[in-house]
Design a protein around this motif. Structure first.
Motif, PDB file in Angstrom:
ATOM      1  N   LYS A   5       0.801  -1.232   0.000  1.00 17.15           N
ATOM      2  CA  LYS A   5       0.000   0.000   0.000  1.00 17.15           C
ATOM      3  C   LYS A   5       0.830   1.277   0.000  1.00 17.15           C
ATOM      4  O   LYS A   5       0.277   2.363  -0.061  1.00 17.15           O
ATOM      5  CB  LYS A   5      -0.948   0.009   1.214  1.00 17.15           C
ATOM      6  N   ASP A   6       2.164   1.164   0.101  1.00 18.64           N
ATOM      7  CA  ASP A   6       2.978   2.376   0.031  1.00 18.64           C
ATOM      8  C   ASP A   6       4.076   2.191  -1.017  1.00 18.64           C
ATOM      9  O   ASP A   6       4.367   1.071  -1.440  1.00 18.64           O
ATOM     10  CB  ASP A   6       3.561   2.750   1.400  1.00 18.64           C
ATOM     11  N   ILE A   7       4.655   3.285  -1.425  1.00 19.16           N
ATOM     12  CA  ILE A   7       5.617   3.279  -2.534  1.00 19.16           C
ATOM     13  C   ILE A   7       6.813   2.372  -2.252  1.00 19.16           C
ATOM     14  O   ILE A   7       7.290   1.669  -3.143  1.00 19.16           O
ATOM     15  CB  ILE A   7       6.064   4.728  -2.892  1.00 19.16           C
ATOM     16  N   GLY A   8       7.282   2.349  -1.021  1.00 18.13           N
ATOM     17  CA  GLY A   8       8.437   1.526  -0.672  1.00 18.13           C
ATOM     18  C   GLY A   8       8.188   0.041  -0.880  1.00 18.13           C
ATOM     19  O   GLY A   8       9.022  -0.676  -1.432  1.00 18.13           O
ATOM     20  N   LYS A   9       7.025  -0.413  -0.436  1.00 16.62           N
ATOM     21  CA  LYS A   9       6.692  -1.838  -0.572  1.00 16.62           C
ATOM     22  C   LYS A   9       6.462  -2.209  -2.038  1.00 16.62           C
ATOM     23  O   LYS A   9       6.858  -3.287  -2.474  1.00 16.62           O
ATOM     24  CB  LYS A   9       5.480  -2.180   0.277  1.00 16.62           C
ATOM     25  N   VAL A  10       5.816  -1.322  -2.782  1.00 13.60           N
ATOM     26  CA  VAL A  10       5.592  -1.590  -4.204  1.00 13.60           C
ATOM     27  C   VAL A  10       6.930  -1.677  -4.938  1.00 13.60           C
ATOM     28  O   VAL A  10       7.177  -2.621  -5.703  1.00 13.60           O
ATOM     29  CB  VAL A  10       4.695  -0.497  -4.846  1.00 13.60           C
ATOM     30  N   MET A  11       7.795  -0.708  -4.679  1.00  7.47           N
ATOM     31  CA  MET A  11       9.102  -0.688  -5.354  1.00  7.47           C
ATOM     32  C   MET A  11       9.926  -1.920  -4.989  1.00  7.47           C
ATOM     33  O   MET A  11      10.607  -2.498  -5.837  1.00  7.47           O
ATOM     34  CB  MET A  11       9.874   0.585  -5.000  1.00  7.47           C
ATOM     35  N   ALA A  12       9.859  -2.338  -3.726  1.00 16.05           N
ATOM     36  CA  ALA A  12      10.618  -3.508  -3.283  1.00 16.05           C
ATOM     37  C   ALA A  12      10.189  -4.769  -4.033  1.00 16.05           C
ATOM     38  O   ALA A  12      11.009  -5.642  -4.310  1.00 16.05           O
ATOM     39  CB  ALA A  12      10.459  -3.713  -1.783  1.00 16.05           C
ATOM     40  N   GLN A  13       8.903  -4.852  -4.368  1.00 17.30           N
ATOM     41  CA  GLN A  13       8.402  -6.024  -5.086  1.00 17.30           C
ATOM     42  C   GLN A  13       8.655  -5.931  -6.595  1.00 17.30           C
ATOM     43  O   GLN A  13       8.927  -6.937  -7.234  1.00 17.30           O
ATOM     44  CB  GLN A  13       6.903  -6.198  -4.841  1.00 17.30           C
ATOM     45  N   VAL A  14       8.554  -4.728  -7.147  1.00 17.96           N
ATOM     46  CA  VAL A  14       8.601  -4.570  -8.606  1.00 17.96           C
ATOM     47  C   VAL A  14      10.026  -4.420  -9.147  1.00 17.96           C
ATOM     48  O   VAL A  14      10.351  -4.975 -10.205  1.00 17.96           O
ATOM     49  CB  VAL A  14       7.715  -3.373  -9.043  1.00 17.96           C
ATOM     50  N   MET A  15      10.880  -3.709  -8.445  1.00 16.14           N
ATOM     51  CA  MET A  15      12.242  -3.433  -8.952  1.00 16.14           C
ATOM     52  C   MET A  15      13.022  -4.693  -9.352  1.00 16.14           C
ATOM     53  O   MET A  15      13.629  -4.715 -10.415  1.00 16.14           O
ATOM     54  CB  MET A  15      13.043  -2.612  -7.936  1.00 16.14           C
ATOM     55  N   PRO A  16      13.025  -5.741  -8.517  1.00 13.84           N
ATOM     56  CA  PRO A  16      13.811  -6.927  -8.906  1.00 13.84           C
ATOM     57  C   PRO A  16      13.353  -7.547 -10.237  1.00 13.84           C
ATOM     58  O   PRO A  16      14.166  -8.096 -10.976  1.00 13.84           O
ATOM     59  CB  PRO A  16      13.593  -7.904  -7.753  1.00 13.84           C
ATOM     60  N   GLN A  17      12.079  -7.423 -10.563  1.00 17.82           N
ATOM     61  CA  GLN A  17      11.558  -7.992 -11.807  1.00 17.82           C
ATOM     62  C   GLN A  17      12.127  -7.294 -13.044  1.00 17.82           C
ATOM     63  O   GLN A  17      12.223  -7.889 -14.110  1.00 17.82           O
ATOM     64  CB  GLN A  17      10.031  -7.871 -11.854  1.00 17.82           C
ATOM     65  N   PHE A  18      12.466  -6.014 -12.886  1.00 19.11           N
ATOM     66  CA  PHE A  18      12.898  -5.222 -14.037  1.00 19.11           C
ATOM     67  C   PHE A  18      14.334  -4.730 -13.913  1.00 19.11           C
ATOM     68  O   PHE A  18      14.741  -3.806 -14.619  1.00 19.11           O
ATOM     69  CB  PHE A  18      11.955  -4.028 -14.227  1.00 19.11           C
ATOM     70  N   LYS A  19      15.109  -5.357 -13.037  1.00 23.70           N
ATOM     71  CA  LYS A  19      16.492  -4.930 -12.820  1.00 23.70           C
ATOM     72  C   LYS A  19      17.243  -4.891 -14.146  1.00 23.70           C
ATOM     73  O   LYS A  19      17.332  -5.864 -14.870  1.00 23.70           O
ATOM     74  CB  LYS A  19      17.205  -5.876 -11.854  1.00 23.70           C
ATOM     75  N   GLY A  20      17.756  -3.718 -14.440  1.00 23.23           N
ATOM     76  CA  GLY A  20      18.549  -3.559 -15.646  1.00 23.23           C
ATOM     77  C   GLY A  20      17.752  -3.396 -16.928  1.00 23.23           C
ATOM     78  O   GLY A  20      18.312  -3.131 -17.977  1.00 23.23           O
ATOM     79  N   ARG A  21      16.428  -3.569 -16.854  1.00 21.63           N
ATOM     80  CA  ARG A  21      15.627  -3.434 -18.061  1.00 21.63           C
ATOM     81  C   ARG A  21      14.782  -2.168 -18.058  1.00 21.63           C
ATOM     82  O   ARG A  21      14.255  -1.768 -19.091  1.00 21.63           O
ATOM     83  CB  ARG A  21      14.718  -4.646 -18.237  1.00 21.63           C
ATOM     84  N   ALA A  22      14.633  -1.550 -16.892  1.00 22.54           N
ATOM     85  CA  ALA A  22      13.869  -0.307 -16.786  1.00 22.54           C
ATOM     86  C   ALA A  22      14.493   0.546 -15.690  1.00 22.54           C
ATOM     87  O   ALA A  22      15.062   0.030 -14.733  1.00 22.54           O
ATOM     88  CB  ALA A  22      12.412  -0.607 -16.450  1.00 22.54           C
ATOM     89  N   GLU A  23      14.360   1.861 -15.844  1.00 20.31           N
ATOM     90  CA  GLU A  23      14.923   2.779 -14.855  1.00 20.31           C
ATOM     91  C   GLU A  23      14.011   2.864 -13.639  1.00 20.31           C
ATOM     92  O   GLU A  23      12.788   2.844 -13.761  1.00 20.31           O
ATOM     93  CB  GLU A  23      15.080   4.173 -15.453  1.00 20.31           C
ATOM     94  N   GLY A  24      14.629   2.989 -12.481  1.00 26.25           N
ATOM     95  CA  GLY A  24      13.876   3.120 -11.243  1.00 26.25           C
ATOM     96  C   GLY A  24      12.951   4.319 -11.262  1.00 26.25           C
ATOM     97  O   GLY A  24      11.850   4.285 -10.712  1.00 26.25           O
ATOM     98  N   LYS A  25      13.403   5.389 -11.917  1.00 21.59           N
ATOM     99  CA  LYS A  25      12.610   6.620 -12.004  1.00 21.59           C
ATOM    100  C   LYS A  25      11.280   6.346 -12.724  1.00 21.59           C
ATOM    101  O   LYS A  25      10.225   6.812 -12.293  1.00 21.59           O
ATOM    102  CB  LYS A  25      13.445   7.652 -12.779  1.00 21.59           C
ATOM    103  N   GLN A  26      11.347   5.590 -13.809  1.00 22.37           N
ATOM    104  CA  GLN A  26      10.142   5.263 -14.575  1.00 22.37           C
ATOM    105  C   GLN A  26       9.210   4.369 -13.751  1.00 22.37           C
ATOM    106  O   GLN A  26       8.000   4.611 -13.701  1.00 22.37           O
ATOM    107  CB  GLN A  26      10.539   4.553 -15.869  1.00 22.37           C
ATOM    108  N   ILE A  27       9.769   3.368 -13.096  1.00 17.85           N
ATOM    109  CA  ILE A  27       8.966   2.459 -12.278  1.00 17.85           C
ATOM    110  C   ILE A  27       8.310   3.229 -11.133  1.00 17.85           C
ATOM    111  O   ILE A  27       7.122   3.050 -10.846  1.00 17.85           O
ATOM    112  CB  ILE A  27       9.822   1.291 -11.745  1.00 17.85           C
ATOM    113  N   SER A  28       9.076   4.122 -10.505  1.00 21.53           N
ATOM    114  CA  SER A  28       8.556   4.916  -9.401  1.00 21.53           C
ATOM    115  C   SER A  28       7.386   5.795  -9.851  1.00 21.53           C
ATOM    116  O   SER A  28       6.372   5.900  -9.150  1.00 21.53           O
ATOM    117  CB  SER A  28       9.675   5.773  -8.819  1.00 21.53           C
ATOM    118  N   ALA A  29       7.511   6.422 -11.016  1.00 19.33           N
ATOM    119  CA  ALA A  29       6.442   7.284 -11.521  1.00 19.33           C
ATOM    120  C   ALA A  29       5.162   6.480 -11.758  1.00 19.33           C
ATOM    121  O   ALA A  29       4.063   6.914 -11.372  1.00 19.33           O
ATOM    122  CB  ALA A  29       6.883   7.974 -12.809  1.00 19.33           C
TER     123      ALA A  29
END
Length: 146
Positions: free
Chosen positions: A113-137
């Motif tokens: 329910k918060d940005i930190g938890k979402v990013m923690a789950q999603v970032m590993p899936q796209f490591k190196g294939r998408a920028e964190g800035k884009q995922i965060s937005a």
């Protein structure tokens, strides 16, 4: 030497023979970064390590473009943008934003329910294939939409 590092070396040699000074300098800088990475890791670099060095080079050049544009130095911003295009040739294709959005929705539906938890789950899936800035937005948009 990894396959990708060998490709970079070959491309630099071709540029050197064609007297393309800017390309030679850029690729030489990236290859120096690869060599430094190899020393830092105390082992031979993998293609993934080389991709990390290239991504870091792209990221610093994007920041430079922003700074040069803000300072109204379009000549320097254009030079950095051209270097980004050259380096992106060596990166895997970018991820479709719809794929990122689907992963973000899945994380939210799973209880993040918060940005930190979402990013923690999603970032590993796209490591190196998408920028964190884009995922965060995208994550912020989806969290606001509920």
């Amino acid at each position: 030497m990894s396959d990708l590092a060998a490709v970079l070396q070959q491309r630099m040699n071709t540029a050197r023979k064609a007297q393309q000074k800017e390309v030679t300098l850029l690729l030489g800088t990236i290859l120096a970064g690869v060599k430094n990475r190899e020393i830092e890791l105390k082992r031979s670099v993998t293609d993934e390590d080389v991709l990390d060095v290239i991504r870091k080079g792209v990221k610093t050049r994007r920041e430079s473009v922003d700074q040069f544009s803000a300072a109204n130095r379009m000549d320097l911003a254009d030079k950095e943008a051209a270097e980004i295009l050259l380096l992106e040739e060596f990166l895997p294709p970018a991820v479709n934003p719809a794929e990122i959005r689907a992963a973000v929705r899945a994380a939210i539906d799973a209880g993040a329910k918060d940005i930190g938890k979402v990013m923690a789950q999603v970032m590993p899936q796209f490591k190196g294939r998408a920028e964190g800035k884009q995922i965060s937005a995208i994550a912020r948009e989806e969290l606001q939409a509920g």
